[in-house]
Write an enzyme that holds these catalytic residues in place. Structure first.
Site, PDB file in Angstrom:
ATOM      1  N   LYS A  75      -2.257  -1.466  -3.912  1.00 34.50           N
ATOM      2  CA  LYS A  75      -3.094  -0.269  -3.861  1.00 34.50           C
ATOM      3  C   LYS A  75      -2.242   0.980  -3.892  1.00 34.50           C
ATOM      4  CE  LYS A  75      -6.215   1.892  -0.644  1.00 34.50           C
ATOM      5  NZ  LYS A  75      -6.678   1.877   0.693  1.00 34.50           N
ATOM      6  N   LYS A  78       0.998  10.184   5.269  1.00 33.74           N
ATOM      7  CA  LYS A  78       1.132   8.827   5.812  1.00 33.74           C
ATOM      8  C   LYS A  78       2.452   8.185   5.397  1.00 33.74           C
ATOM      9  CE  LYS A  78      -3.829   8.162   6.428  1.00 33.74           C
ATOM     10  NZ  LYS A  78      -4.973   7.223   6.366  1.00 33.74           N
ATOM     11  N   LYS A 100       0.851  -1.186   0.000  1.00 35.04           N
ATOM     12  CA  LYS A 100       0.000   0.000   0.000  1.00 35.04           C
ATOM     13  C   LYS A 100       0.885   1.233   0.000  1.00 35.04           C
ATOM     14  CE  LYS A 100      -3.631   2.439   2.401  1.00 35.04           C
ATOM     15  NZ  LYS A 100      -4.691   2.359   3.397  1.00 35.04           N
ATOM     16  N   SER A 139     -10.263   5.671  -4.842  1.00 34.62           N
ATOM     17  CA  SER A 139     -11.217   6.760  -5.018  1.00 34.62           C
ATOM     18  C   SER A 139     -10.754   7.827  -6.015  1.00 34.62           C
ATOM     19  CB  SER A 139     -11.498   7.402  -3.659  1.00 34.62           C
ATOM     20  OG  SER A 139     -10.289   7.813  -3.053  1.00 34.62           O
ATOM     21  N   GLU A 196       7.612  -6.586   1.303  1.00 37.73           N
ATOM     22  CA  GLU A 196       6.386  -6.489   2.105  1.00 37.73           C
ATOM     23  C   GLU A 196       5.502  -7.716   1.891  1.00 37.73           C
ATOM     24  OE1 GLU A 196       5.326  -4.580   4.393  1.00 37.73           O
ATOM     25  OE2 GLU A 196       6.372  -2.671   4.275  1.00 37.73           O
TER      26      GLU A 196
END
Ligand code: PBG
Length: 331
Positions: free
Chosen positions: A257, A226, A203, A283, A242
């Protein structure tokens, strides 16, 4: 690889007629390829538009049956629940305690859907604190830094609670190190050996999440960014590390993502690990595809093209805000 040459070899022979094009299609979309995100909100009999995502709404719980009915009829294998937690009602705080409230929106939704629909459709829930924290971060904050191990403790409890309420697939979207192993262990110890984990393994700290943050009401709250936990979009080797770690810790499936700008990552993961890979067309991508185009016909074709790209890249399924309108899109 190539077994002939022009003029005896003509690839256009296969493309000449519709039947032939259909015959040699390598990738296609079916309802089984889709996960539908549903935003839930407190209140009664409401369907609230999300400004930056035309065609996407937040629904009150009394509307859930209608939505899930439709999803099952359309043949979707799974929905993903996201809560809009109201700051006004003091449900957000520094440590996101609402995540552990047995009566929160997600718990209520899970119970409602499970009771009525049993295993007719899968339910996936995010594991992360961002809908519940007053600062909009996915974990506990200490002078701008999201604490890893302390956050995991809360995520483990959030996961167990969601599993108890009927969640089929827990989807940790927080990017803390080591959380998959800890969540798996706690699920197994408490009798939830069959609850699946879909890890948001790769992510990225992305600017494509903006409209989602409006949808869950964390947009104006988010302090900073973030980047100290989500991945740098400049990296791809790191995504493989990961994924490898999350598989070792017990992930059943992994998520990449955002979606379209990261098709290379999907392909890399798929080529390197033989497990289900889910793509999230996020989104911001949805807003771009939806806002940029008016004409209905072009609209549909652009959407299909963008979705087939995920399949071509190797994704098993796609989290898509179009999943509730497949009848119009795929027909
Ligand atoms: C939160 C979460 C995010 C999304 C899904 N879960 C946003 C974020 O990490 O800030 C984004 C989904 C989208 O943009 O459609 N953990």
């Amino acid at each position: 690889m190539i077994t002939g040459k022009y003029p005896s070899l003509r690839l256009r022979r296969g493309r000449k007629n519709d039947w032939s094009r259909r015959l040699i299609q390598e990738n296609n979309l079916t309802p089984n390829d889709f996960i539908l995100p549903i935003f839930v909100i407190d209140g009664k009999n409401k369907k609230i538009p999300i400004k930056s995502m035309p065609g996407v709404y937040r629904y009150t719980l009394d509307k859930l049956s209608y939505l899930v009915d439709k999803a099952i009829k359309a043949g979707l294998p799974m929905i993903a629940l996201f809560p809009y937690t109201e700051k006004k009602k003091k449900k957000k705080n520094l440590t996101g305690t609402e995540a552990l409230n047995e009566d929160n929106l997600i718990c209520k939704s899970l119970q409602l859907i499970k009771q009525k629909y049993k295993n007719e459709i899968g339910i996936m829930c995010d594991v992360a604190l961002d809908p519940y924290t007053s600062h909009g971060h996915d974990g506990l904050l200490n002078s701008g830094y999201v604490l890893n191990d302390e956050t995991i403790e809360v995520l483990v409890r959030q996961s167990l609670l969601q599993a108890q309420m009927g969640c089929d697939v827990l989807a940790p979207s927080d990017m803390m190190d080591g959380r998959i192993g800890r969540i798996r262990k706690s699920l197994d110890k408490n009798g939830y050996q069959m609850t699946q984990i879909l890890s948001y393994a790769a992510k990225y700290a992305s600017s494509f999440y903006g409209p989602f943050r409006e949808a869950v009401g964390s947009k104006n709250l988010l302090k900073g960014n973030k980047k100290n936990y989500q991945m740098d979009f400049r990296n791809s080797n790191e995504a493989l590390r990961e994924v490898a770690l999350d598989i070792k810790e017990g992930a059943d499936m992994v998520m990449v993502k955002p979606g379209l700008p990261y098709l290379d990552i999907i392909r890399l993961v798929k080529d390197n690990f033989k497990l289900p890979v889910i793509a999230y067309q996020v989104s911001g991508e949805y807003s771009l595809l939806t806002n940029g185009i008016r004409n209905d016909l072009i609209d549909k074709n652009v959407i299909i093209e963008s979705l087939v790209a995920f399949k071509r890249a190797g994704a098993n399924a796609i989290v898509s805000y179009y999943a509730d309108r497949l009848d119009k899109i795929l027909k």
